[in-house]
Design a protein around this motif. Structure first.
Motif, mmCIF file in Angstrom:
data_model
loop_
_atom_site.group_PDB
_atom_site.id
_atom_site.type_symbol
_atom_site.label_atom_id
_atom_site.label_comp_id
_atom_site.label_asym_id
_atom_site.label_seq_id
_atom_site.Cartn_x
_atom_site.Cartn_y
_atom_site.Cartn_z
ATOM 1 N N SER A 28 -4.532 -4.910 -1.581
ATOM 2 C CA SER A 28 -5.577 -4.549 -2.529
ATOM 3 C C SER A 28 -6.771 -4.022 -1.753
ATOM 4 O O SER A 28 -7.064 -4.499 -0.650
ATOM 5 C CB SER A 28 -5.997 -5.762 -3.366
ATOM 6 O OG SER A 28 -6.999 -5.416 -4.300
ATOM 7 N N THR A 41 -8.048 -1.045 -6.018
ATOM 8 C CA THR A 41 -6.626 -0.721 -6.131
ATOM 9 C C THR A 41 -5.809 -1.978 -5.862
ATOM 10 O O THR A 41 -6.275 -2.921 -5.209
ATOM 11 C CB THR A 41 -6.183 0.358 -5.125
ATOM 12 O OG1 THR A 41 -6.220 -0.193 -3.793
ATOM 13 C CG2 THR A 41 -7.079 1.584 -5.188
ATOM 14 N N ALA A 43 -1.474 -2.764 -4.835
ATOM 15 C CA ALA A 43 -0.200 -2.106 -4.554
ATOM 16 C C ALA A 43 0.825 -3.123 -4.077
ATOM 17 O O ALA A 43 0.483 -4.155 -3.488
ATOM 18 C CB ALA A 43 -0.384 -1.018 -3.495
ATOM 19 N N GLN A 45 5.076 -3.159 -2.431
ATOM 20 C CA GLN A 45 6.241 -2.406 -1.958
ATOM 21 C C GLN A 45 7.349 -3.373 -1.569
ATOM 22 O O GLN A 45 7.099 -4.408 -0.942
ATOM 23 C CB GLN A 45 5.884 -1.539 -0.748
ATOM 24 C CG GLN A 45 7.078 -0.781 -0.157
ATOM 25 C CD GLN A 45 6.678 0.114 1.006
ATOM 26 O OE1 GLN A 45 5.568 0.637 1.056
ATOM 27 N NE2 GLN A 45 7.586 0.291 1.962
ATOM 28 N N TYR A 76 4.670 0.572 -5.889
ATOM 29 C CA TYR A 76 3.828 0.794 -7.068
ATOM 30 C C TYR A 76 2.375 0.574 -6.669
ATOM 31 O O TYR A 76 2.043 -0.381 -5.955
ATOM 32 C CB TYR A 76 4.195 -0.156 -8.202
ATOM 33 C CG TYR A 76 3.192 -0.151 -9.339
ATOM 34 C CD1 TYR A 76 3.125 0.918 -10.226
ATOM 35 C CD2 TYR A 76 2.292 -1.202 -9.499
ATOM 36 C CE1 TYR A 76 2.185 0.941 -11.255
ATOM 37 C CE2 TYR A 76 1.354 -1.192 -10.522
ATOM 38 C CZ TYR A 76 1.306 -0.111 -11.397
ATOM 39 O OH TYR A 76 0.369 -0.094 -12.407
ATOM 40 N N ASN A 77 1.498 1.477 -7.135
ATOM 41 C CA ASN A 77 0.067 1.358 -6.879
ATOM 42 C C ASN A 77 -0.706 1.507 -8.171
ATOM 43 O O ASN A 77 -0.407 2.380 -9.000
ATOM 44 C CB ASN A 77 -0.385 2.437 -5.880
ATOM 45 C CG ASN A 77 -1.879 2.374 -5.615
ATOM 46 O OD1 ASN A 77 -2.672 3.025 -6.288
ATOM 47 N ND2 ASN A 77 -2.274 1.580 -4.635
ATOM 48 N N TYR A 78 -1.718 0.647 -8.345
ATOM 49 C CA TYR A 78 -2.594 0.679 -9.516
ATOM 50 C C TYR A 78 -4.021 0.864 -9.028
ATOM 51 O O TYR A 78 -4.464 0.181 -8.093
ATOM 52 C CB TYR A 78 -2.475 -0.629 -10.289
ATOM 53 C CG TYR A 78 -3.458 -0.782 -11.419
ATOM 54 C CD1 TYR A 78 -3.153 -0.318 -12.694
ATOM 55 C CD2 TYR A 78 -4.696 -1.394 -11.222
ATOM 56 C CE1 TYR A 78 -4.049 -0.454 -13.744
ATOM 57 C CE2 TYR A 78 -5.603 -1.539 -12.255
ATOM 58 C CZ TYR A 78 -5.276 -1.070 -13.522
ATOM 59 O OH TYR A 78 -6.162 -1.190 -14.553
ATOM 60 N N ALA A 164 3.043 7.369 -2.907
ATOM 61 C CA ALA A 164 2.953 5.911 -3.023
ATOM 62 C C ALA A 164 3.052 5.226 -1.667
ATOM 63 O O ALA A 164 2.416 4.189 -1.433
ATOM 64 C CB ALA A 164 4.053 5.391 -3.951
ATOM 65 N N ILE A 167 -0.177 5.553 0.508
ATOM 66 C CA ILE A 167 -1.161 4.552 0.095
ATOM 67 C C ILE A 167 -0.901 3.238 0.818
ATOM 68 O O ILE A 167 -1.824 2.600 1.345
ATOM 69 C CB ILE A 167 -1.116 4.336 -1.423
ATOM 70 C CG1 ILE A 167 -1.494 5.617 -2.178
ATOM 71 C CG2 ILE A 167 -2.063 3.201 -1.834
ATOM 72 C CD1 ILE A 167 -1.266 5.528 -3.673
ATOM 73 N N MET A 168 0.366 2.811 0.857
ATOM 74 C CA MET A 168 0.702 1.540 1.498
ATOM 75 C C MET A 168 0.428 1.576 2.999
ATOM 76 O O MET A 168 -0.020 0.594 3.587
ATOM 77 C CB MET A 168 2.180 1.211 1.262
ATOM 78 C CG MET A 168 2.565 0.984 -0.185
ATOM 79 S SD MET A 168 1.725 -0.409 -0.993
ATOM 80 C CE MET A 168 2.199 -1.782 0.051
ATOM 81 N N ILE A 172 -5.984 4.082 0.232
ATOM 82 C CA ILE A 172 -6.183 5.018 -0.860
ATOM 83 C C ILE A 172 -7.068 6.192 -0.473
ATOM 84 O O ILE A 172 -6.842 7.335 -0.926
ATOM 85 C CB ILE A 172 -6.765 4.288 -2.101
ATOM 86 C CG1 ILE A 172 -6.770 5.238 -3.320
ATOM 87 C CG2 ILE A 172 -8.141 3.730 -1.803
ATOM 88 C CD1 ILE A 172 -5.409 5.700 -3.743
ATOM 89 N N ASN A 287 -4.065 -7.509 2.898
ATOM 90 C CA ASN A 287 -2.642 -7.328 2.651
ATOM 91 C C ASN A 287 -1.851 -8.538 3.120
ATOM 92 O O ASN A 287 -2.353 -9.356 3.910
ATOM 93 C CB ASN A 287 -2.127 -6.056 3.343
ATOM 94 C CG ASN A 287 -2.268 -6.124 4.855
ATOM 95 O OD1 ASN A 287 -1.469 -6.747 5.546
ATOM 96 N ND2 ASN A 287 -3.319 -5.480 5.382
#
Length: 292
Positions: A28, A41, A43, A45, A76-78, A164, A167-168, A172, A287
C-alpha cells in the motif's frame, strides 16, 4: 494426524522453509502531492512457480531470479485519486503474466508475456469513465551467470492503461509516469538488464537493474540494492521521462527484511519532481510477502 500434519506444514512455512512454490505479496502507498494529500493505493500479487524455488543460497529476495524459476502471476491494484475541483476517481488495474527460463546449449533463454486492464471510475460530474488495455512481450537471455538482458514490445490503448506488475515492482508514481510516456505513441520498444552477484569474501550481495521504454517520448529507470545479508537489503532508485505531462524525475529508497525465509516486510519512499508544474509528488509505502 491430519491436523498435526497441517499444523507442522504451516509452522515450517512461517519459520524455516528453504523452498517454496507460491508467493503472495501485498503493498500500500500513501500519496502526497502539491495539490492534495489524501490519495492512496493498495495492491496484491500471487505468483506460482512451476518447480520448487530453493532459497538457501544468495539473497532471499532474489531466490526466484537466481533459480531461473518459470512462473505465472496475477495482480490487482486499487487506487484513490481525489483533488478538490480537479479530479475525483478510483482506478482498478488487474493483470496476468507468465515468465519462462529455457536452458539451451549456449545460454539460458528468457521470455515473458503480460496483459493488464485498467478501469478508471471518474466520479466528477461530466467526466466519462475510462477503460484501457496493455500488452507486453519480452525475450532475452542470461548472457552471464545471474545477468539477464531482454528486449521487448509493449502496446497500450490511448486510454489510461497501467502495467499491474510495474506498480508492484516500482510503485505507482513510476508506473504512472511510464504509462503516460507510452500513451504518447501507444507502441514502444523496451529494453532492460538485471544482475545479482555476491560480494567476494562476505555474505553480502549487490543487485542492479535498468530499463528503458522508447516511443515518441522516452522513460528510463535504474535501481540498485545492497544485500547486507541474505535477509536484509536496502536500495535506491531513479526514474525519468522526457514526456512533459509527467514528473521529470523520481528518486526512491527502500528497505526490506525477511523475518523468516518465508515472511518478509518492507518500506519505500519516492519523491518525484515536476519542473514548472504544481504536481511534485511524494509516496510512502509498506509491503509484505508470504511464501509457502
Amino acid at each position: 494426524m491430519k491436523k498435526l500434519g497441517l499444523a507442522t506444514a504451516l509452522l515450517l512455512a512461517m519459520t524455516g522453509a528453504q523452498a517454496y512454490q507460491v508467493e503472495v505479496q501485498g503493498q500500500s502507498e500513501y500519496i502526497d502531492n502539491t495539490v492534495n494529500d489524501k490519495n492512496f493505493t493498495g495492491a496484491v500479487q500471487g505468483t506460482y512457480y512451476f518447480k520448487n524455488v530453493d532459497s538457501s543460497k544468495g539473497p532471499l529476495a532474489e531466490a526466484a531470479f537466481l533459480n531461473q524459476a518459470s512462473n505465472a502471476s496475477i495482480a490487482y491494484n486499487y487506487g484513490e485519486y481525489d483533488v478538490d475541483g480537479i479530479a475525483d476517481k478510483t482506478v482498478h488495474t488487474i493483470g496476468a503474466k507468465a515468465e519462462a527460463y529455457v536452458p539451451t546449449k549456449v545460454v539460458p533463454v528468457y521470455a515473458s508475456a503480460s496483459y493488464s486492464n485498467t478501469i478508471t471510475d471518474n466520479k466528477a460530474a461530466g467526466v466519462a469513465d475510462d477503460h484501457g488495455d496493455r500488452y507486453a512481450l519480452e525475450v532475452g537471455a542470461l548472457a552471464a551467470p545471474n545477468f539477464l538482458v531482454a528486449v521487448g514490445y509493449t502496446s497500450a490503448a490511448n486510454q489510461f492503461a497501467l502495467d499491474a506488475f510495474n506498480i508492484m515492482s516500482n510503485g505507482i508514481v513510476k508506473a504512472a509516469g511510464e504509462t503516460k510516456t507510452l500513451g504518447e505513441d501507444q507502441d514502444a520498444i523496451t529494453a532492460r538488464a538485471k544482475y545479482v552477484g555476491a560480494i567476494d569474501g562476505t555474505n553480502m550481495a549487490v543487485g542492479f537493474e535498468s530499463g528503458i521504454v522508447y516511443g515518441d517520448a522516452t522513460a528510463y529507470q535504474f535501481k540498485t540494492d545492497l544485500y547486507l545479508n541474505p535477509k536484509l537489503s536496502t536500495g535506491v532508485s531513479y526514474a525519468a521521462s522526457s514526456f512533459v505531462g509527467t514528473p521529470d524525475s523520481a528518486w526512491g529508497a527502500n528497505v526490506n527484511y525477511f523475518i523468516t525465509p518465508a515472511v518478509a516486510v518492507g518500506a519505500n519512499y519516492v519523491y518525484a519532481n515536476a519542473e514548472g508544474a504544481k504536481n511534485d509528488t511524494q509516496t510512502v509505502g509498506v509491503n509484505a510477502k508470504f511464501r509457502f
